[in-house]
Design an enzyme around this catalytic site. Sequence first.
Site, PDB file in Angstrom:
ATOM      1  N   ASP A  30       0.839  -1.185   0.000  1.00 54.92           N
ATOM      2  CA  ASP A  30       0.000   0.000   0.000  1.00 54.92           C
ATOM      3  C   ASP A  30       0.882   1.246   0.000  1.00 54.92           C
ATOM      4  O   ASP A  30       1.909   1.308   0.651  1.00 54.92           O
ATOM      5  CB  ASP A  30      -0.924  -0.001   1.235  1.00 54.92           C
ATOM      6  CG  ASP A  30      -2.071   0.979   1.091  1.00 54.92           C
ATOM      7  OD1 ASP A  30      -3.215   0.534   0.889  1.00 54.92           O
ATOM      8  OD2 ASP A  30      -1.827   2.210   1.176  1.00 54.92           O
ATOM      9  N   HIS A  46     -11.274  -6.203 -13.534  1.00 57.35           N
ATOM     10  CA  HIS A  46     -11.918  -5.090 -12.832  1.00 57.35           C
ATOM     11  C   HIS A  46     -13.257  -5.531 -12.265  1.00 57.35           C
ATOM     12  O   HIS A  46     -14.212  -5.774 -13.000  1.00 57.35           O
ATOM     13  CB  HIS A  46     -12.123  -3.888 -13.765  1.00 57.35           C
ATOM     14  CG  HIS A  46     -12.730  -2.711 -13.045  1.00 57.35           C
ATOM     15  ND1 HIS A  46     -11.974  -1.825 -12.305  1.00 57.35           N
ATOM     16  CD2 HIS A  46     -14.006  -2.304 -12.914  1.00 57.35           C
ATOM     17  CE1 HIS A  46     -12.769  -0.924 -11.760  1.00 57.35           C
ATOM     18  NE2 HIS A  46     -14.008  -1.182 -12.116  1.00 57.35           N
ATOM     19  N   ASN A  86     -12.978  -3.038   2.360  1.00 56.53           N
ATOM     20  CA  ASN A  86     -13.912  -1.921   2.489  1.00 56.53           C
ATOM     21  C   ASN A  86     -14.799  -1.915   1.250  1.00 56.53           C
ATOM     22  O   ASN A  86     -14.293  -1.979   0.126  1.00 56.53           O
ATOM     23  CB  ASN A  86     -13.151  -0.603   2.606  1.00 56.53           C
ATOM     24  CG  ASN A  86     -12.270  -0.559   3.836  1.00 56.53           C
ATOM     25  OD1 ASN A  86     -12.668  -1.043   4.898  1.00 56.53           O
ATOM     26  ND2 ASN A  86     -11.080   0.004   3.703  1.00 56.53           N
ATOM     27  N   GLY A  92     -16.093   2.780   3.576  1.00 58.33           N
ATOM     28  CA  GLY A  92     -14.790   3.436   3.525  1.00 58.33           C
ATOM     29  C   GLY A  92     -13.968   3.094   2.297  1.00 58.33           C
ATOM     30  O   GLY A  92     -12.751   3.297   2.283  1.00 58.33           O
ATOM     31  N   THR A  94     -12.233   3.671  -1.045  1.00 53.30           N
ATOM     32  CA  THR A  94     -11.789   4.862  -1.782  1.00 53.30           C
ATOM     33  C   THR A  94     -11.322   4.539  -3.197  1.00 53.30           C
ATOM     34  O   THR A  94     -11.280   5.430  -4.042  1.00 53.30           O
ATOM     35  CB  THR A  94     -10.650   5.581  -1.035  1.00 53.30           C
ATOM     36  OG1 THR A  94      -9.540   4.695  -0.907  1.00 53.30           O
ATOM     37  CG2 THR A  94     -11.116   6.048   0.342  1.00 53.30           C
ATOM     38  N   HIS A  97     -12.020  -0.586  -7.165  1.00 54.39           N
ATOM     39  CA  HIS A  97     -11.572  -1.847  -7.765  1.00 54.39           C
ATOM     40  C   HIS A  97     -11.320  -2.772  -6.573  1.00 54.39           C
ATOM     41  O   HIS A  97     -10.494  -2.438  -5.703  1.00 54.39           O
ATOM     42  CB  HIS A  97     -10.295  -1.608  -8.589  1.00 54.39           C
ATOM     43  CG  HIS A  97      -9.693  -2.833  -9.230  1.00 54.39           C
ATOM     44  ND1 HIS A  97      -9.376  -2.880 -10.585  1.00 54.39           N
ATOM     45  CD2 HIS A  97      -9.327  -4.032  -8.722  1.00 54.39           C
ATOM     46  CE1 HIS A  97      -8.842  -4.069 -10.872  1.00 54.39           C
ATOM     47  NE2 HIS A  97      -8.798  -4.785  -9.747  1.00 54.39           N
ATOM     48  N   HIS A  99     -10.333  -4.900  -3.623  1.00 51.15           N
ATOM     49  CA  HIS A  99      -9.007  -5.164  -3.058  1.00 51.15           C
ATOM     50  C   HIS A  99      -9.148  -5.607  -1.620  1.00 51.15           C
ATOM     51  O   HIS A  99     -10.059  -5.195  -0.912  1.00 51.15           O
ATOM     52  CB  HIS A  99      -8.099  -3.940  -3.161  1.00 51.15           C
ATOM     53  CG  HIS A  99      -8.701  -2.686  -2.596  1.00 51.15           C
ATOM     54  ND1 HIS A  99      -9.613  -1.922  -3.294  1.00 51.15           N
ATOM     55  CD2 HIS A  99      -8.543  -2.071  -1.405  1.00 51.15           C
ATOM     56  CE1 HIS A  99      -9.982  -0.895  -2.556  1.00 51.15           C
ATOM     57  NE2 HIS A  99      -9.359  -0.949  -1.401  1.00 51.15           N
ATOM     58  N   HIS A 101      -7.011  -5.779   1.959  1.00 50.79           N
ATOM     59  CA  HIS A 101      -5.840  -5.310   2.706  1.00 50.79           C
ATOM     60  C   HIS A 101      -5.350  -6.458   3.592  1.00 50.79           C
ATOM     61  O   HIS A 101      -6.148  -7.084   4.305  1.00 50.79           O
ATOM     62  CB  HIS A 101      -6.214  -4.150   3.639  1.00 50.79           C
ATOM     63  CG  HIS A 101      -6.786  -2.941   2.958  1.00 50.79           C
ATOM     64  ND1 HIS A 101      -6.074  -1.765   2.820  1.00 50.79           N
ATOM     65  CD2 HIS A 101      -8.004  -2.706   2.414  1.00 50.79           C
ATOM     66  CE1 HIS A 101      -6.846  -0.857   2.221  1.00 50.79           C
ATOM     67  NE2 HIS A 101      -8.026  -1.402   1.960  1.00 50.79           N
TER      68      HIS A 101
HETATM   69  P1  5GP Z   1      -9.742   1.499   0.380  1.00 50.17           P
HETATM   70  O1  5GP Z   1      -9.840   2.729   1.247  1.00 50.17           O
HETATM   71  O2  5GP Z   1     -10.426   1.699  -0.947  1.00 50.17           O
HETATM   72  O3  5GP Z   1     -10.135   0.241   1.085  1.00 50.17           O
HETATM   73  O4  5GP Z   1      -8.189   1.314   0.128  1.00 50.17           O
HETATM   74  C1  5GP Z   1      -7.492   1.872  -0.932  1.00 50.17           C
HETATM   75  C2  5GP Z   1      -6.040   1.763  -0.580  1.00 50.17           C
HETATM   76  O5  5GP Z   1      -5.281   1.932  -1.757  1.00 50.17           O
HETATM   77  C3  5GP Z   1      -5.544   2.833   0.420  1.00 50.17           C
HETATM   78  O6  5GP Z   1      -4.995   2.176   1.552  1.00 50.17           O
HETATM   79  C4  5GP Z   1      -4.512   3.615  -0.374  1.00 50.17           C
HETATM   80  O7  5GP Z   1      -3.417   4.000   0.417  1.00 50.17           O
HETATM   81  C5  5GP Z   1      -4.112   2.641  -1.470  1.00 50.17           C
HETATM   82  N1  5GP Z   1      -3.716   3.253  -2.727  1.00 50.17           N
HETATM   83  C6  5GP Z   1      -4.393   4.207  -3.421  1.00 50.17           C
HETATM   84  N2  5GP Z   1      -3.752   4.507  -4.559  1.00 50.17           N
HETATM   85  C7  5GP Z   1      -2.632   3.723  -4.586  1.00 50.17           C
HETATM   86  C8  5GP Z   1      -1.578   3.571  -5.520  1.00 50.17           C
HETATM   87  O8  5GP Z   1      -1.503   4.213  -6.559  1.00 50.17           O
HETATM   88  N3  5GP Z   1      -0.610   2.648  -5.207  1.00 50.17           N
HETATM   89  C9  5GP Z   1      -0.645   1.910  -4.057  1.00 50.17           C
HETATM   90  N4  5GP Z   1       0.352   1.038  -3.860  1.00 50.17           N
HETATM   91  N5  5GP Z   1      -1.643   2.019  -3.175  1.00 50.17           N
HETATM   92  C10 5GP Z   1      -2.616   2.913  -3.422  1.00 50.17           C
HETATM   93 ZN    ZN Z   2      -9.964  -1.585 -12.075  1.00 55.55          ZN
END
Ligand code: 5GP
Ligand code: ZN
Length: 113
Positions: A30, A46, A86, A92, A94, A97, A99, A101
Amino acid sequence: MSECIFCKIAAGEMGTEFLYEDDQVVAFRDLNPVAPVHILVIPKRHIPSANDLTEDDNDLIGHIFGVIRNLAQKENLDQGFRIVNNSGREGGQTVQHLHFHLLGGRQLHWPPG
Ligand code: 5GP
Ligand code: ZN
């Protein structure tokens, strides 16, 4: 041309270092880690969110959890770890796509914010 940043990462267009890659998924660190180990595991295809999964994706999700287990072992998370997904605005999410964690390397607390 996709506007999705994780599609671009998965396609290798961002030069991101992959911790793991196969025909279905990639894993990478991340950008803004919230724990000593903070890895994202994503499908190459996707899928906007967990809310968009279908039964056809059951094998994919099982595969992702196997990849996460292997990464947790490689990262020496023998004391425990957390898998987070999330989904949606109130969840939450952001990046739109799917993913997962993988968080570890410190004591994690509950409940999350
Ligand atoms: P979400 O909040 O959608 O569950 O998590 C998105 C995660 O993607 C966040 O922890 C953010 O730091 C990470 N993230 C967003 N853009 C990028 C990127 O361009 N590269 C990497 N490695 N992580 C990203
Ligand atoms: Zn995508």
